[in-house]
Write a protein that holds these residues in place. Sequence first.
Motif, PDB file in Angstrom:
ATOM      1  N   ARG A  66       0.912  -1.096   0.065  1.00 60.60           N
ATOM      2  CA  ARG A  66       0.061   0.143   0.042  1.00 60.60           C
ATOM      3  C   ARG A  66       0.983   1.225   0.018  1.00 60.60           C
ATOM      4  O   ARG A  66       0.481   2.304  -0.898  1.00 60.60           O
ATOM      5  N   GLN A  67       1.915   1.322   0.811  1.00 64.84           N
ATOM      6  CA  GLN A  67       2.793   2.351   0.711  1.00 64.84           C
ATOM      7  C   GLN A  67       3.528   2.526  -0.735  1.00 64.84           C
ATOM      8  O   GLN A  67       3.583   3.725  -1.274  1.00 64.84           O
ATOM      9  N   VAL A  68       3.929   1.505  -1.189  1.00 62.69           N
ATOM     10  CA  VAL A  68       4.466   1.766  -2.581  1.00 62.69           C
ATOM     11  C   VAL A  68       3.419   1.884  -3.516  1.00 62.69           C
ATOM     12  O   VAL A  68       3.657   2.798  -4.452  1.00 62.69           O
ATOM     13  N   LEU A  69       2.379   1.760  -3.510  1.00 62.03           N
ATOM     14  CA  LEU A  69       1.015   2.230  -4.332  1.00 62.03           C
ATOM     15  C   LEU A  69       0.856   3.569  -4.238  1.00 62.03           C
ATOM     16  O   LEU A  69       0.609   4.522  -5.161  1.00 62.03           O
ATOM     17  N   ARG A  70       1.114   4.153  -2.812  1.00 56.51           N
ATOM     18  CA  ARG A  70       0.871   5.660  -2.642  1.00 56.51           C
ATOM     19  C   ARG A  70       2.141   6.186  -3.379  1.00 56.51           C
ATOM     20  O   ARG A  70       1.941   7.341  -3.962  1.00 56.51           O
ATOM     21  N   ALA A  71       3.016   5.710  -3.091  1.00 56.75           N
ATOM     22  CA  ALA A  71       4.538   6.262  -3.622  1.00 56.75           C
ATOM     23  C   ALA A  71       4.290   6.422  -5.223  1.00 56.75           C
ATOM     24  O   ALA A  71       4.654   7.251  -6.001  1.00 56.75           O
ATOM     25  N   GLU A  72       3.889   5.205  -6.068  1.00 56.82           N
ATOM     26  CA  GLU A  72       3.481   5.065  -7.277  1.00 56.82           C
ATOM     27  C   GLU A  72       2.795   6.166  -7.914  1.00 56.82           C
ATOM     28  O   GLU A  72       3.165   7.036  -8.750  1.00 56.82           O
ATOM     29  N   GLY A  73       1.692   6.626  -7.119  1.00 61.07           N
ATOM     30  CA  GLY A  73       0.864   7.685  -7.600  1.00 61.07           C
ATOM     31  C   GLY A  73       1.424   8.985  -7.611  1.00 61.07           C
ATOM     32  O   GLY A  73       1.188   9.683  -8.346  1.00 61.07           O
ATOM     33  N   GLU A  74       2.103   9.169  -6.565  1.00 60.63           N
ATOM     34  CA  GLU A  74       2.863  10.451  -6.429  1.00 60.63           C
ATOM     35  C   GLU A  74       3.803  10.689  -7.623  1.00 60.63           C
ATOM     36  O   GLU A  74       4.268  11.760  -8.068  1.00 60.63           O
ATOM     37  N   ILE A  75       4.736   9.688  -7.735  1.00 60.24           N
ATOM     38  CA  ILE A  75       6.021   9.797  -8.514  1.00 60.24           C
ATOM     39  C   ILE A  75       5.340   9.858  -9.705  1.00 60.24           C
ATOM     40  O   ILE A  75       5.781  10.980 -10.727  1.00 60.24           O
ATOM     41  N   ARG A  76       4.310   9.212 -10.161  1.00 57.92           N
ATOM     42  CA  ARG A  76       3.814   8.983 -11.523  1.00 57.92           C
ATOM     43  C   ARG A  76       3.116  10.676 -11.878  1.00 57.92           C
ATOM     44  O   ARG A  76       3.398  11.118 -13.030  1.00 57.92           O
ATOM     45  N   ALA A  77       2.627  11.196 -10.830  1.00 58.40           N
ATOM     46  CA  ALA A  77       2.080  12.461 -11.027  1.00 58.40           C
ATOM     47  C   ALA A  77       2.860  13.465 -11.013  1.00 58.40           C
ATOM     48  O   ALA A  77       2.509  14.616 -11.472  1.00 58.40           O
ATOM     49  N   GLY A  78       4.249  13.152 -11.187  1.00 61.98           N
ATOM     50  CA  GLY A  78       5.411  14.291 -11.255  1.00 61.98           C
ATOM     51  C   GLY A  78       6.186  14.537 -10.049  1.00 61.98           C
ATOM     52  O   GLY A  78       6.855  15.651 -10.137  1.00 61.98           O
ATOM     53  N   ASN A  79       6.436  13.927  -9.188  1.00 62.50           N
ATOM     54  CA  ASN A  79       7.131  13.896  -8.081  1.00 62.50           C
ATOM     55  C   ASN A  79       8.225  12.900  -7.975  1.00 62.50           C
ATOM     56  O   ASN A  79       8.039  11.792  -7.099  1.00 62.50           O
ATOM     57  N   PRO A  80       9.310  12.827  -8.873  1.00 61.41           N
ATOM     58  CA  PRO A  80      10.457  11.957  -8.795  1.00 61.41           C
ATOM     59  C   PRO A  80      11.189  12.154  -7.679  1.00 61.41           C
ATOM     60  O   PRO A  80      12.159  11.249  -7.427  1.00 61.41           O
ATOM     61  N   ASP A  81      11.174  13.129  -6.824  1.00 62.22           N
ATOM     62  CA  ASP A  81      11.918  13.450  -5.540  1.00 62.22           C
ATOM     63  C   ASP A  81      11.188  12.873  -4.295  1.00 62.22           C
ATOM     64  O   ASP A  81      11.719  12.752  -3.148  1.00 62.22           O
ATOM     65  N   TYR A  82      10.347  11.895  -4.495  1.00 60.93           N
ATOM     66  CA  TYR A  82       9.355  11.198  -3.382  1.00 60.93           C
ATOM     67  C   TYR A  82      10.534  10.438  -2.849  1.00 60.93           C
ATOM     68  O   TYR A  82      11.148   9.527  -3.305  1.00 60.93           O
ATOM     69  N   GLU A  83      10.478  10.440  -1.383  1.00 56.43           N
ATOM     70  CA  GLU A  83      11.333   9.673  -0.688  1.00 56.43           C
ATOM     71  C   GLU A  83      10.561   8.649   0.102  1.00 56.43           C
ATOM     72  O   GLU A  83       9.325   8.508   0.499  1.00 56.43           O
ATOM     73  N   PRO A  84      11.172   7.250  -0.031  1.00 55.73           N
ATOM     74  CA  PRO A  84      10.502   6.063   0.777  1.00 55.73           C
ATOM     75  C   PRO A  84      10.311   6.315   2.308  1.00 55.73           C
ATOM     76  O   PRO A  84      10.861   7.245   3.032  1.00 55.73           O
ATOM     77  N   PRO A  85       9.145   5.930   2.768  1.00 52.45           N
ATOM     78  CA  PRO A  85       8.824   5.955   4.255  1.00 52.45           C
ATOM     79  C   PRO A  85       9.819   5.690   5.128  1.00 52.45           C
ATOM     80  O   PRO A  85      10.696   4.616   4.679  1.00 52.45           O
ATOM     81  N   ILE A  86      10.188   6.415   6.271  1.00 50.14           N
ATOM     82  CA  ILE A  86      11.368   5.957   7.252  1.00 50.14           C
ATOM     83  C   ILE A  86      10.983   4.679   7.694  1.00 50.14           C
ATOM     84  O   ILE A  86       9.948   4.498   8.440  1.00 50.14           O
ATOM     85  N   GLY A  87      12.014   3.567   7.913  1.00 52.62           N
ATOM     86  CA  GLY A  87      11.808   2.443   8.366  1.00 52.62           C
ATOM     87  C   GLY A  87      11.365   1.232   7.420  1.00 52.62           C
ATOM     88  O   GLY A  87      11.236  -0.009   7.787  1.00 52.62           O
ATOM     89  N   MET A  88      10.986   1.828   6.250  1.00 55.47           N
ATOM     90  CA  MET A  88      10.652   0.785   5.189  1.00 55.47           C
ATOM     91  C   MET A  88      11.781  -0.269   4.873  1.00 55.47           C
ATOM     92  O   MET A  88      12.957   0.135   4.658  1.00 55.47           O
TER      93      MET A  88
END
Length: 359
Positions: free
Chosen positions: A267-289
């Motif tokens: 679920r965290q990866v899917l949220r990240a995918e949505g943000e990155i695809r929307a134009g945010n390639p600087d998205y950082e993985p959640p701490i502790g992942m």
Amino acid sequence: MFHLSSDNLDDLMRRTFIRLLSGSKRNNRVSSRKGKSTEIFGALLELTNSRARLGRSEARARVFSPLGELLWYLSGSNGLEQINYYVPGYHEFSDDGLILNGAYGRRMFGEARRNADTEINDEWQRVIDTLKAEPGSRNAIIQIYANADGARKGPEGKRSKDIPCTCTIHFVIRKKRLHLHVHMRSNDVFLGLPHDVFAFTMLQEIAARELGVEVGTYQHSVASLHLYDDTDTQTARTDALSYVNEGLHDIVPMPPMPLGDPWPAIRQVLRAEGEIRAGNPDYEPPIGMDQYWQDIILLLRVFALGKYRDGEGAEELLGRLHHGGFRLYVLDRIAKKKVAEPAIKDLFETKELDAKGEP
């Protein structure tokens, strides 16, 4: 029946290409709405190491598009925009320019699965519950192709452009290992097979983690396994020949998926995918992942940098990858941005097949 067994994807593909390129009398010549092809009717490909799911050749080293397709499945979406971002050309199979009729994810997963607070009642959950209740069950099957698909019509009354190629996905537990048998009515060996093997073996490992067993073998059964001819718009046959002429490749399996229920991380990866695809390639993985899932997000960022910044910054992400096997795909993407590739047809048109007959 054409049967191959190997411990890595490249070997399965290479030996299949050799058969299709060999001129064997057991091959069929077929004309369909997608063009002319050479066909093996009745094939069973077995991958004994399900984690060796990524090709490592110069011609077919792919991770970004198979990963994008997997996440599209896991999201439960049938939307065109998401998959077309990773696999341009998918729009050709949409009846209305918005959705894909045959989207596997919509048939396996409900969109509610992305929300941890929602009760899950989808085909995937039925399979997991079945195997938890009866580990020896033969009923843990998800049907993708429906009888209605053959007659489904698009908006203009013509047959839908997107008929599922996959018929069934069948999970079994034997000797505390989760095996997967997928049956397909049709499979393009050059474009479709590497995507399908990657996505289905990842689903196999996700299910194994949910069930608390180790991942087993993967069996890929295909009625029509085919290689399309070269045309003005594609060079599948020539590219397959170049693949064969590369020879053998190193085997670098993906690392094991972390133990335990993988869905919180997915679920965290899917949220990240949505943000990155929307134009945010600087998205950082959640701490502790876990490092496994961090790498998945880093790969999504590398792909986005190629889309939005002409690859700038990919070198820095390359150094952050934990699994060294992923470096090949990132380096390949960086190189393709810097150097114009020669036309494959010009490069290989004079080469001869270095193996004949049956593998």
